[in-house]
Design an enzyme around this catalytic site. Structure first.
Site, PDB file in Angstrom:
ATOM      1  N   LYS A   1       1.127  -0.814   0.061  1.00 45.76           N
ATOM      2  CA  LYS A   1       0.184  -0.131   0.438  1.00 45.76           C
ATOM      3  C   LYS A   1       1.014   1.339   0.082  1.00 45.76           C
ATOM      4  O   LYS A   1       2.070   1.008   0.534  1.00 45.76           O
ATOM      5  CB  LYS A   1      -0.927  -0.066   1.207  1.00 45.76           C
ATOM      6  CG  LYS A   1      -0.396  -0.204   2.418  1.00 45.76           C
ATOM      7  CD  LYS A   1      -1.825  -0.589   3.437  1.00 45.76           C
ATOM      8  CE  LYS A   1      -0.709  -0.801   4.976  1.00 45.76           C
ATOM      9  NZ  LYS A   1      -1.523  -1.279   6.049  1.00 45.76           N
TER      10      LYS A   1
ATOM     11  N   TYR B   1      15.246  30.886   8.811  1.00 43.85           N
ATOM     12  CA  TYR B   1      13.412  31.279   9.663  1.00 43.85           C
ATOM     13  C   TYR B   1      14.211  31.179  11.113  1.00 43.85           C
ATOM     14  O   TYR B   1      14.421  30.845  11.565  1.00 43.85           O
ATOM     15  CB  TYR B   1      13.096  30.744   8.614  1.00 43.85           C
ATOM     16  CG  TYR B   1      11.848  30.854   7.897  1.00 43.85           C
ATOM     17  CD1 TYR B   1      11.916  32.212   6.786  1.00 43.85           C
ATOM     18  CD2 TYR B   1      12.235  29.980   6.424  1.00 43.85           C
ATOM     19  CE1 TYR B   1      11.283  31.933   5.534  1.00 43.85           C
ATOM     20  CE2 TYR B   1      11.740  29.985   5.098  1.00 43.85           C
ATOM     21  CZ  TYR B   1      11.416  31.028   4.711  1.00 43.85           C
ATOM     22  OH  TYR B   1      11.634  31.389   3.133  1.00 43.85           O
TER      23      TYR B   1
HETATM   24  C1  LIG Z   1      -0.533  -2.648   6.388  1.00 39.88           C
HETATM   25  C2  LIG Z   1      -0.865  -3.148   6.887  1.00 39.88           C
HETATM   26  C3  LIG Z   1      -0.567  -4.641   6.921  1.00 39.88           C
HETATM   27  C4  LIG Z   1       1.807  -4.309   7.505  1.00 39.88           C
HETATM   28  O1  LIG Z   1       2.118  -3.910   8.369  1.00 39.88           O
HETATM   29  P1  LIG Z   1       3.762  -3.496   8.766  1.00 39.88           P
HETATM   30  O2  LIG Z   1       3.384  -3.069   9.942  1.00 39.88           O
HETATM   31  O3  LIG Z   1       3.897  -2.650   7.818  1.00 39.88           O
HETATM   32  O4  LIG Z   1       4.521  -5.302   8.407  1.00 39.88           O
HETATM   33  C5  LIG Z   1      -0.507  -5.496   6.970  1.00 39.88           C
HETATM   34  N1  LIG Z   1      -1.776  -5.965   6.948  1.00 39.88           N
HETATM   35  C6  LIG Z   1      -2.709  -5.070   7.407  1.00 39.88           C
HETATM   36  C7  LIG Z   1      -4.401  -5.084   7.459  1.00 39.88           C
HETATM   37  C8  LIG Z   1      -2.594  -3.452   7.346  1.00 39.88           C
HETATM   38  O5  LIG Z   1      -3.140  -2.899   6.829  1.00 39.88           O
END
Ligand SMILES: *Cc1c(COP(=O)(O)O)cnc(C)c1O
Length: 372
Positions: free
Chosen positions: A41, A261
């Site tokens: 993602k 700044y």
């Molecule tokens: C983002 C996510 C993962 C991966 O999690 P990590 O901590 O990055 O390994 C797995 N399962 C779900 C449902 C997620 O939202």
């Protein structure tokens, strides 16, 4: 002659796909008999989903999790055959889009299960989907009290292929947290009420928690990209991301002068300042700046540590390079902002956040190079 793009770039982001593949192999080995999927993602946590999918497919990874349907569409454009789950689930009337893309919704409520069942029945096609059971996040997924109601939806459940039953850990990054065991038990109890299907509970941290958490499929994200999965202890993953910024200008300053700044940093001795055109618009957080009495982040020129002085601006940071030989700290030279000396998690700790946010904030103005 046209200069190579790397000579024009103010920032160079190098993604080491060899390190990513090593991390995948390491996680897969830890997962034992369970299959190892990959969570990609947010553009593979900022590292580039198309390149990551290609690299992991070469390692035998055939299942990917994205957050949104748009992300699923992008994955499908580069990988025709892989399995893609959409964690956000099924929005009303989104069934046709899932079917067209060939993506699988992660169903998280009785209405979603009903709608996917009705959609599949209307096409007379048992399309695959996952069901997410909430065991303690209160975010997405079937509340425990609704699992029995879902299990009674025999028309809907009979109309699609239940390809996966999953849940998500709230405190996996703290191995001793009692919630881990409670969620694992709740998951095993609740999923037994649904038709039999492969099960998945572990994110990166869950992989580290051991075999009881692995079930049939593990779903690591951050550890693939070199981020730390557990809040404490060594991080066994390889760094995947390296970020370098180019020195745009070098200037001499006197004791008593200030920089940037708000004039928040006063030099107590004469030194040289390097200005690097990377700032908070590039995901280099403003909180990483320095002010009198407070040191912020550091960068590196070779093995020389160079502290940030003054505030982080939108497009610029300033570094005290007085301790670096002039031939190294010169106009056009590169400065390491993330890499072997400064990890994603080092920067995250200074910015009071987690590696996930550092990675997913990586800017769009960098020249990106993929190696390995
Ligand atoms: C983002 C996510 C993962 C991966 O999690 P990590 O901590 O990055 O390994 C797995 N399962 C779900 C449902 C997620 O939202």
């Amino acid at each position: 002659m046209t200069a190579p793009a790397s000579a024009e770039a103010s920032g160079l982001l190098t993604v080491d796909l060899g390190a990513l593949r090593d991390n995948y192999r390491q996680l897969k080995a830890k997962a034992g008999a369970a299959r190892c999927a990959a969570v990609i993602k947010a553009d593979a946590y900022g590292t580039g989903a198309p390149q990551v999918v290609q690299a992991l497919t070469a390692e035998g990874c055939d299942t990917f999790f994205v957050a949104t349907l748009g992300e699923a569409r992008a994955v499908r454009a580069t990988a025709a055959d892989v399995t893609v789950y959409v964690l956000d689930g099924l929005f009303p009337e989104a069934g046709p889009a899932f079917a067209e893309i060939g993506a699988r919704p992660v169903l998280g409520s009785v209405p979603e299960i009903r709608e996917w069942g009705a959609f599949c029945a209307s096409r007379n096609e048992a399309l695959p989907a996952a069901i997410h059971i909430d065991t303690g996040m209160n975010r997405l997924g079937l509340p425990p009290a609704d699992v029995a109601e879902a299990a009674a939806e025999s028309d809907a459940l009979g109309a699609f292929e239940l390809a996966l039953v999953m849940s998500h850990l709230a405190c996996g990054d703290e191995p001793d947290h009692p919630k881990n065991e409670a969620q694992r038990q709740a998951f095993d109890t609740l999923r037994a009420k649904l038709p039999a299907a492969p099960a998945s509970l572990a994110n990166s941290a869950g992989v580290m928690l051991g075999p009881a958490y692995h079930h049939d499929l593990v779903r690591p994200g951050v550890a693939l990209y070199g981020g730390r999965a557990l809040v404490e202890g060594p991080n066994p993953m390889k760094q995947v991301v390296r970020l370098e910024g180019r020195i745009a200008q070098i200037r001499e300053v006197e004791a008593g002068e200030t920089v940037g700044y708000g004039a928040t940093w006063t030099f107590d001795a004469p030194t040289r300042v390097a200005t690097v055109p990377i700032g908070y618009a590039d995901g280099y957080f403003r909180i990483l700046g320095s002010r009198d009495g407070h040191r912020g982040a550091v960068a590196y020129i070779g093995d020389h540590e160079v502290p940030i002085v003054g505030r982080v601006s939108m497009d610029l940071i300033t570094l005290d390079v007085g301790a670096v030989p002039e031939e190294r700290a010169r106009r056009g030279a590169m400065v390491e902002l993330l890499g072997p000396h400064v990890t994603v998690d080092d920067v995250a700790a200074l910015a009071q956040t987690i590696g996930y946010e550092v990675l997913t904030s990586l800017g769009r103005r960098y020249q990106r190079t993929y190696i390995g």
